[in-house]
Design a protein around this motif. Structure first.
Motif, PDB file in Angstrom:
ATOM      1  N   VAL A   1       0.778  -1.104  -0.036  1.00  0.00           N
ATOM      2  CA  VAL A   1       0.173  -0.099  -0.309  1.00  0.00           C
ATOM      3  C   VAL A   1       0.876   1.342  -0.087  1.00  0.00           C
ATOM      4  O   VAL A   1       0.768   2.430  -0.572  1.00  0.00           O
ATOM      5  CB  VAL A   1      -1.012  -0.135   1.159  1.00  0.00           C
ATOM      6  CG1 VAL A   1      -1.643   1.318   1.328  1.00  0.00           C
ATOM      7  CG2 VAL A   1      -2.232  -1.022   0.988  1.00  0.00           C
TER       8      VAL A   1
ATOM      9  N   GLY B   1      -6.912   6.112  -7.140  1.00  0.00           N
ATOM     10  CA  GLY B   1      -6.899   5.838  -5.594  1.00  0.00           C
ATOM     11  C   GLY B   1      -6.274   4.231  -5.585  1.00  0.00           C
ATOM     12  O   GLY B   1      -5.939   3.624  -6.612  1.00  0.00           O
ATOM     13  N   ILE B   2      -6.286   3.963  -4.444  1.00  0.00           N
ATOM     14  CA  ILE B   2      -5.813   2.408  -4.208  1.00  0.00           C
ATOM     15  C   ILE B   2      -7.052   1.451  -3.961  1.00  0.00           C
ATOM     16  O   ILE B   2      -7.636   1.955  -3.212  1.00  0.00           O
ATOM     17  CB  ILE B   2      -4.629   2.591  -3.069  1.00  0.00           C
ATOM     18  CG1 ILE B   2      -3.747   3.533  -3.364  1.00  0.00           C
ATOM     19  CG2 ILE B   2      -4.216   0.941  -2.756  1.00  0.00           C
ATOM     20  CD1 ILE B   2      -2.543   3.835  -2.150  1.00  0.00           C
TER      21      ILE B   2
ATOM     22  N   THR C   1      -7.973   4.728  -0.133  1.00  0.00           N
ATOM     23  CA  THR C   1      -7.981   3.578  -0.220  1.00  0.00           C
ATOM     24  C   THR C   1      -8.999   2.835   0.177  1.00  0.00           C
ATOM     25  O   THR C   1      -9.748   3.062   1.325  1.00  0.00           O
ATOM     26  CB  THR C   1      -6.823   3.130   0.743  1.00  0.00           C
ATOM     27  OG1 THR C   1      -5.505   3.756   0.493  1.00  0.00           O
ATOM     28  CG2 THR C   1      -6.319   1.638   0.498  1.00  0.00           C
ATOM     29  N   ARG C   2      -9.473   1.854  -0.809  1.00  0.00           N
ATOM     30  CA  ARG C   2     -10.732   1.089  -0.717  1.00  0.00           C
ATOM     31  C   ARG C   2     -10.354  -0.421  -0.494  1.00  0.00           C
ATOM     32  O   ARG C   2      -9.349  -0.923  -1.232  1.00  0.00           O
ATOM     33  CB  ARG C   2     -11.642   1.171  -1.737  1.00  0.00           C
ATOM     34  CG  ARG C   2     -12.436   2.598  -1.615  1.00  0.00           C
ATOM     35  CD  ARG C   2     -13.632   2.653  -2.106  1.00  0.00           C
ATOM     36  NE  ARG C   2     -14.096   3.947  -1.854  1.00  0.00           N
ATOM     37  CZ  ARG C   2     -14.951   4.853  -2.928  1.00  0.00           C
ATOM     38  NH1 ARG C   2     -14.938   4.257  -4.119  1.00  0.00           N
ATOM     39  NH2 ARG C   2     -15.291   5.641  -2.469  1.00  0.00           N
ATOM     40  N   GLU C   3     -11.152  -1.165   0.011  1.00  0.00           N
ATOM     41  CA  GLU C   3     -10.831  -2.546   0.317  1.00  0.00           C
ATOM     42  C   GLU C   3     -12.031  -3.327  -0.515  1.00  0.00           C
ATOM     43  O   GLU C   3     -13.340  -2.908  -0.209  1.00  0.00           O
ATOM     44  CB  GLU C   3     -10.810  -3.109   1.810  1.00  0.00           C
ATOM     45  CG  GLU C   3      -9.527  -2.472   2.571  1.00  0.00           C
ATOM     46  CD  GLU C   3      -9.652  -2.787   3.848  1.00  0.00           C
ATOM     47  OE1 GLU C   3     -10.458  -3.781   4.320  1.00  0.00           O
ATOM     48  OE2 GLU C   3      -8.871  -2.246   4.652  1.00  0.00           O
TER      49      GLU C   3
ATOM     50  N   VAL D   1      -2.945  -5.344  -4.654  1.00  0.00           N
ATOM     51  CA  VAL D   1      -2.814  -3.983  -4.290  1.00  0.00           C
ATOM     52  C   VAL D   1      -2.602  -3.602  -5.593  1.00  0.00           C
ATOM     53  O   VAL D   1      -1.303  -3.774  -6.237  1.00  0.00           O
ATOM     54  CB  VAL D   1      -1.768  -3.773  -3.293  1.00  0.00           C
ATOM     55  CG1 VAL D   1      -1.766  -1.917  -2.961  1.00  0.00           C
ATOM     56  CG2 VAL D   1      -2.142  -4.373  -1.803  1.00  0.00           C
TER      57      VAL D   1
ATOM     58  N   VAL E   1      -7.446  -2.402  -2.585  1.00  0.00           N
ATOM     59  CA  VAL E   1      -6.677  -3.593  -1.922  1.00  0.00           C
ATOM     60  C   VAL E   1      -7.920  -4.754  -2.196  1.00  0.00           C
ATOM     61  O   VAL E   1      -9.057  -4.475  -1.629  1.00  0.00           O
ATOM     62  CB  VAL E   1      -6.373  -3.307  -0.609  1.00  0.00           C
ATOM     63  CG1 VAL E   1      -5.897  -4.835  -0.027  1.00  0.00           C
ATOM     64  CG2 VAL E   1      -5.588  -2.306  -0.477  1.00  0.00           C
TER      65      VAL E   1
ATOM     66  N   LEU F   1       0.515   4.019  -2.838  1.00  0.00           N
ATOM     67  CA  LEU F   1       0.538   5.446  -2.368  1.00  0.00           C
ATOM     68  C   LEU F   1       1.517   6.308  -3.008  1.00  0.00           C
ATOM     69  O   LEU F   1       1.297   7.391  -3.751  1.00  0.00           O
ATOM     70  CB  LEU F   1       0.479   5.531  -1.049  1.00  0.00           C
ATOM     71  CG  LEU F   1       0.325   7.000  -0.358  1.00  0.00           C
ATOM     72  CD1 LEU F   1      -0.929   7.445  -0.762  1.00  0.00           C
ATOM     73  CD2 LEU F   1       0.468   6.826   1.390  1.00  0.00           C
TER      74      LEU F   1
END
Length: 71
Positions: free
Chosen positions: A27, A41-42, A65-67, A54, A44, A31
């Motif tokens: 991450v 955006g990131i 950042t979203r999962e 990732v 995961v 970033l």
């Protein structure tokens, strides 16, 4: 000087500590790349209980950042 990894990064771990360390590193690397590009955006994604990817994503607003669980 550390160079960034190629994305996406796949994280596979056999224990929680290793998983958390690898995810934190992936991450952080994502970033760094996101800040350089300034438009994604990131994301995961948990592929299964022991593996994640990732990556940068247009579906995630810059700065977030979203999962996602894909299983």
């Amino acid at each position: 000087m550390k160079t960034t990894m190629d994305l996406p990064v796949t994280v596979r771990a056999t224990d929680r500590a290793s998983m958390e360390r690898q995810l934190d590193e992936a991450v952080q690397d994502a970033l760094t790349q996101a800040m350089h590009e300034g438009c994604q955006g990131i994301l995961v994604t948990q592929v299964d209980p022991a593996s994640f990817t990732v990556d940068l994503s247009d579906a995630v607003p810059f700065g977030l950042t979203r999962e996602h669980r894909a299983w």
